[in-house]
Structure formats: structure tokens, C-alpha cells
Design a protein around this motif. Sequence first.
Motif, PDB file in Angstrom:
ATOM      1  N   ILE A  96      29.499   4.520  17.074  1.00  0.00           N
ATOM      2  CA  ILE A  96      28.659   4.447  16.227  1.00  0.00           C
ATOM      3  C   ILE A  96      27.673   6.494  16.339  1.00  0.00           C
ATOM      4  N   SER A  97      27.783   6.276  18.045  1.00  0.00           N
ATOM      5  CA  SER A  97      27.002   8.325  18.191  1.00  0.00           C
ATOM      6  C   SER A  97      27.725   8.695  17.957  1.00  0.00           C
ATOM      7  N   ASP A  98      29.437   9.153  17.168  1.00  0.00           N
ATOM      8  CA  ASP A  98      29.712  10.106  16.739  1.00  0.00           C
ATOM      9  C   ASP A  98      29.767  10.022  14.849  1.00  0.00           C
ATOM     10  N   PHE A  99      29.749   8.263  14.917  1.00  0.00           N
ATOM     11  CA  PHE A  99      29.948   8.055  13.204  1.00  0.00           C
ATOM     12  C   PHE A  99      27.955   8.567  12.605  1.00  0.00           C
ATOM     13  N   PHE A 100      27.154   8.210  13.282  1.00  0.00           N
ATOM     14  CA  PHE A 100      25.465   9.155  12.921  1.00  0.00           C
ATOM     15  C   PHE A 100      25.897  11.104  13.779  1.00  0.00           C
ATOM     16  N   ASP A 101      26.531  11.223  14.661  1.00  0.00           N
ATOM     17  CA  ASP A 101      26.395  12.271  14.953  1.00  0.00           C
ATOM     18  C   ASP A 101      24.713  12.381  15.557  1.00  0.00           C
ATOM     19  N   CYS A 102      24.607  11.042  16.381  1.00  0.00           N
ATOM     20  CA  CYS A 102      23.263  11.374  17.423  1.00  0.00           C
ATOM     21  C   CYS A 102      24.015  10.525  19.166  1.00  0.00           C
ATOM     22  N   SER A 103      22.876  10.465  19.816  1.00  0.00           N
ATOM     23  CA  SER A 103      23.610  10.769  21.207  1.00  0.00           C
ATOM     24  C   SER A 103      23.436   9.476  21.837  1.00  0.00           C
ATOM     25  N   VAL A 104      24.346   8.737  22.278  1.00  0.00           N
ATOM     26  CA  VAL A 104      24.317   7.001  22.846  1.00  0.00           C
ATOM     27  C   VAL A 104      23.021   7.600  24.155  1.00  0.00           C
ATOM     28  N   ASP A 105      21.963   7.577  24.773  1.00  0.00           N
ATOM     29  CA  ASP A 105      20.970   8.216  24.598  1.00  0.00           C
ATOM     30  C   ASP A 105      19.811   7.568  24.400  1.00  0.00           C
ATOM     31  N   TYR A 106      20.197   7.970  22.800  1.00  0.00           N
ATOM     32  CA  TYR A 106      18.931   7.704  21.799  1.00  0.00           C
ATOM     33  C   TYR A 106      19.613   6.701  21.479  1.00  0.00           C
ATOM     34  N   LEU A 107      20.596   6.023  21.195  1.00  0.00           N
ATOM     35  CA  LEU A 107      21.103   4.552  20.595  1.00  0.00           C
ATOM     36  C   LEU A 107      20.769   3.656  21.220  1.00  0.00           C
ATOM     37  N   LEU A 108      20.237   3.741  22.663  1.00  0.00           N
ATOM     38  CA  LEU A 108      19.972   2.718  24.214  1.00  0.00           C
ATOM     39  C   LEU A 108      18.364   3.549  23.928  1.00  0.00           C
ATOM     40  N   GLY A 109      17.036   3.715  23.283  1.00  0.00           N
ATOM     41  CA  GLY A 109      15.932   4.062  23.572  1.00  0.00           C
ATOM     42  C   GLY A 109      15.694   5.498  24.772  1.00  0.00           C
ATOM     43  N   ARG A 110      16.847   5.932  25.481  1.00  0.00           N
ATOM     44  CA  ARG A 110      16.196   6.693  26.514  1.00  0.00           C
ATOM     45  C   ARG A 110      16.205   8.271  26.005  1.00  0.00           C
ATOM     46  N   THR A 111      15.779   8.151  24.521  1.00  0.00           N
ATOM     47  CA  THR A 111      14.911   9.466  24.215  1.00  0.00           C
ATOM     48  C   THR A 111      15.252   9.455  22.436  1.00  0.00           C
ATOM     49  N   GLU A 112      14.048  10.625  22.758  1.00  0.00           N
ATOM     50  CA  GLU A 112      13.824  10.707  20.998  1.00  0.00           C
ATOM     51  C   GLU A 112      14.691  11.388  20.476  1.00  0.00           C
ATOM     52  N   ASN A 113      15.503  12.252  21.109  1.00  0.00           N
ATOM     53  CA  ASN A 113      15.614  13.381  20.461  1.00  0.00           C
ATOM     54  C   ASN A 113      16.836  13.006  20.487  1.00  0.00           C
TER      55      ASN A 113
END
Length: 122
Positions: free
Chosen positions: A48-65
Motif C-alpha cells: 500500500i505504501s508503495d502504491f500511494f508513495d507514502c510511508s508505512v508510518d503515515y498509514l499507521l498514523g505515526r506521522t502526519e507527513n
Amino acid sequence: MFWDYYTSLCKISGLSPNAVAKQIGVSNATCTKWKNGTIPNGETLIAISDFFDCSVDYLLGRTENAKAHKTNLYPQEYTELLEKYSHLDDTDRIKIIERIDTLLDDDKYKNYTAVSQLRSSN
């Protein structure tokens, strides 16, 4: 929390949550589990992180970035070592840590407890 971030990214991408799930090889039933509060496994989070080009931490709510993963805090050799290590099972991780123990001076490494933590989880 995961579901909120996931659906937000889907909406931004113009895709439904089930459409994204299908593209990364996940069933609709699994997607429904996420909606009901289940967190995806590590491999799926990475997909999912690769698909959206975002961090796993973002997906888990650990960062807003969402792009926090773009900041490389470690030299490439550390990243490669961690990537390889992450694919090992606990038994082989213990072997690696024990080998490192033999290479390091006892005074530098005497407080490290990862081996005992891994052993107690088995």
C-alpha cells in the motif's frame, strides 16, 4: 485509524478502497476487515505504501507527513542490512546477533538484549 488514512489516499487517487486492494492483490473480504479495524500485515502495508508513495508510518498514523520515508536518516549500507535482516526468521536473526556479539568487544556490547528478547518470544 489505518482505514481513515487508507480511504483518504484512495479518494485523492480517485479510486475506491476495493479497487486499490485489487490492484495490490488483496481480496475485497480483506479490505472489509480493514474497514472493521484490522491492520494489514507488514507485506501488505509495504504494498500500500508503495502504491500511494507514502510511508508505512503515515498509514499507521505515526506521522502526519506522508512522504516521511523520503528522508533517508541512515547510510545506504544500513538500509540494505536492515532490509536483508527483515527477511530472516527469528532463529536466523538470533544467529546474526550472536555472530555480531563475537565480533564486538564485550564492553561495547554488554547491555544489548535483543537476543534474549527474540529467544523469549519463541
